[in-house]
Enzyme design. Sequence first.
Site, PDB file in Angstrom:
ATOM      1  N   GLY A 115       0.739  -1.100   0.054  1.00  0.00           N
ATOM      2  CA  GLY A 115      -0.215  -0.338   0.379  1.00  0.00           C
ATOM      3  C   GLY A 115       0.982   1.268   0.111  1.00  0.00           C
ATOM      4  O   GLY A 115       1.373   1.300  -0.280  1.00  0.00           O
ATOM      5  N   ARG A 165       5.149  -5.600  10.350  1.00  0.00           N
ATOM      6  CA  ARG A 165       4.981  -6.949  11.190  1.00  0.00           C
ATOM      7  C   ARG A 165       5.802  -8.581  11.134  1.00  0.00           C
ATOM      8  O   ARG A 165       6.599  -8.884  12.001  1.00  0.00           O
ATOM      9  CB  ARG A 165       3.946  -6.801  11.565  1.00  0.00           C
ATOM     10  CG  ARG A 165       3.088  -7.502  12.898  1.00  0.00           C
ATOM     11  CD  ARG A 165       1.945  -7.115  13.453  1.00  0.00           C
ATOM     12  NE  ARG A 165       0.946  -7.433  12.335  1.00  0.00           N
ATOM     13  CZ  ARG A 165      -0.046  -7.562  11.893  1.00  0.00           C
ATOM     14  NH1 ARG A 165      -0.746  -7.077  12.989  1.00  0.00           N
ATOM     15  NH2 ARG A 165      -0.473  -7.635  10.905  1.00  0.00           N
ATOM     16  N   VAL A 212       4.860  -2.671  15.603  1.00  0.00           N
ATOM     17  CA  VAL A 212       4.709  -1.383  16.892  1.00  0.00           C
ATOM     18  C   VAL A 212       4.213  -1.389  18.356  1.00  0.00           C
ATOM     19  O   VAL A 212       4.054  -0.583  18.706  1.00  0.00           O
ATOM     20  CB  VAL A 212       4.028  -0.448  15.965  1.00  0.00           C
ATOM     21  CG1 VAL A 212       4.921   0.099  14.424  1.00  0.00           C
ATOM     22  CG2 VAL A 212       2.972  -0.695  15.579  1.00  0.00           C
ATOM     23  N   SER A 251      -4.996  11.611   8.884  1.00  0.00           N
ATOM     24  CA  SER A 251      -6.081  11.476   8.293  1.00  0.00           C
ATOM     25  C   SER A 251      -7.066  12.619   8.629  1.00  0.00           C
ATOM     26  O   SER A 251      -6.868  13.012   9.764  1.00  0.00           O
ATOM     27  CB  SER A 251      -6.963  10.324   7.866  1.00  0.00           C
ATOM     28  OG  SER A 251      -8.059  10.515   7.915  1.00  0.00           O
ATOM     29  N   TYR A 253     -10.866   4.848  14.255  1.00  0.00           N
ATOM     30  CA  TYR A 253      -9.961   4.904  13.764  1.00  0.00           C
ATOM     31  C   TYR A 253      -9.889   6.392  13.743  1.00  0.00           C
ATOM     32  O   TYR A 253      -8.204   7.258  13.677  1.00  0.00           O
ATOM     33  CB  TYR A 253     -10.544   4.495  11.941  1.00  0.00           C
ATOM     34  CG  TYR A 253      -8.907   5.307  10.589  1.00  0.00           C
ATOM     35  CD1 TYR A 253      -7.959   4.103  10.818  1.00  0.00           C
ATOM     36  CD2 TYR A 253      -9.016   6.333   9.903  1.00  0.00           C
ATOM     37  CE1 TYR A 253      -7.149   4.350  10.282  1.00  0.00           C
ATOM     38  CE2 TYR A 253      -8.369   6.607   9.784  1.00  0.00           C
ATOM     39  CZ  TYR A 253      -7.416   5.899   9.315  1.00  0.00           C
ATOM     40  OH  TYR A 253      -6.461   6.235   8.524  1.00  0.00           O
ATOM     41  N   LYS A 261      -6.397   3.784  -2.691  1.00  0.00           N
ATOM     42  CA  LYS A 261      -6.969   2.645  -3.500  1.00  0.00           C
ATOM     43  C   LYS A 261      -5.833   0.988  -2.914  1.00  0.00           C
ATOM     44  O   LYS A 261      -5.332   0.907  -3.871  1.00  0.00           O
ATOM     45  CB  LYS A 261      -7.335   2.226  -4.900  1.00  0.00           C
ATOM     46  CG  LYS A 261      -7.926   1.005  -5.648  1.00  0.00           C
ATOM     47  CD  LYS A 261      -7.974   1.224  -7.030  1.00  0.00           C
ATOM     48  CE  LYS A 261      -8.883   2.067  -7.033  1.00  0.00           C
ATOM     49  NZ  LYS A 261      -9.642   2.719  -8.346  1.00  0.00           N
ATOM     50  N   THR A 262      -6.190   1.027  -1.378  1.00  0.00           N
ATOM     51  CA  THR A 262      -5.302   0.212  -0.896  1.00  0.00           C
ATOM     52  C   THR A 262      -6.228  -1.160  -0.245  1.00  0.00           C
ATOM     53  O   THR A 262      -7.281  -1.458  -0.117  1.00  0.00           O
ATOM     54  CB  THR A 262      -4.113   0.805   0.240  1.00  0.00           C
ATOM     55  OG1 THR A 262      -4.756   1.287   1.280  1.00  0.00           O
ATOM     56  CG2 THR A 262      -3.485   1.492  -0.303  1.00  0.00           C
TER      57      THR A 262
END
Length: 313
Positions: free
Chosen positions: A47, A68, A94, A172, A232, A270-271
């Site tokens: 992504g 990860r 993380v 974001s 989020y 777009k991911t």
Amino acid sequence: MGSKEPAKEKREKRLQEISLLRTIPYSDHQRWWSSETVAVVTGGNRGIGFEIARQLADHGLSVILTSRESSAGLEAANVLRELGLSVDFHQLDVLDSLSIKTFAEWIQQTYGGLDVLVNNAGVNYNMGSDNSVENAKNVVDTNYYGIKNVTEALIPLMRPSSVGARIVNVSSRLGRLNGKRNRLEDKDLREQLANLETLSEELIDRTVSTFLQQVEDRTYTSGGWPQVNTDYSVSKLAVNAYTRLMAKKLSDRPNGQKIYINCYCPGWVKTAMTGWAGNVSAEDGADTGVWLALLPDQAITGKFFAERREVNF
């Protein structure tokens, strides 16, 4: 419909402008970096993170891609190396303090430090109009505490330079304090988070802890939290506030040891995170992060950007 079309056209026009800007090479006097410049990109196996790593390496930096999952990260790094790019890989979770410590020690031993940190690793479990908070703790722990813990572990390793080291946090617009939609309803809390005099790590931590407690108590819907992608949005609100706070804390470092920190919104990319339903390519989504990392005159710090332009928090 009438109000949406011009906004859509405006965004598309801006993305076209940025695509054109990307074709213009940096001049020699703008290129403060070299192949010795080390950039770390967390969550770089796919992504936006993968694209940020590719673009930074394409500009000639030595990039350390982290993931990860070791197998996914190694595969991503190999893809970029096959393109002739200078990309190394190291595992990093993380959420794991030992993993962060191990990574920091490896950076120190292998490279002697780093110059650029892009905190990209993040999660979002909601797609479309879904607004489940079932995974709220993991979202906050990854998106906010993950960024905070990695940043604080790596700041001591950021190498002195005349142009300053750089930290870019992928965030974001959903985390904006004063957006017209999806903002905190608590005006006093908004003002405390917005005011650098009252902003503190304790306040940010208390805000997210209160949210998570209300999720656990099942009272969060009446808590005045953002209504869209709630967990989020809260996590990114914390990232934005932390970015501003760190900029203030780092501002008194002497010349030659400056560290500039900013955050940006890549857009609805777009991911896999958006279920491939986004309206921005990974290449365009990565652009502003790369641009911030490479700004020739980086006196800019504690700001929020989207599409190479500053946006109000």
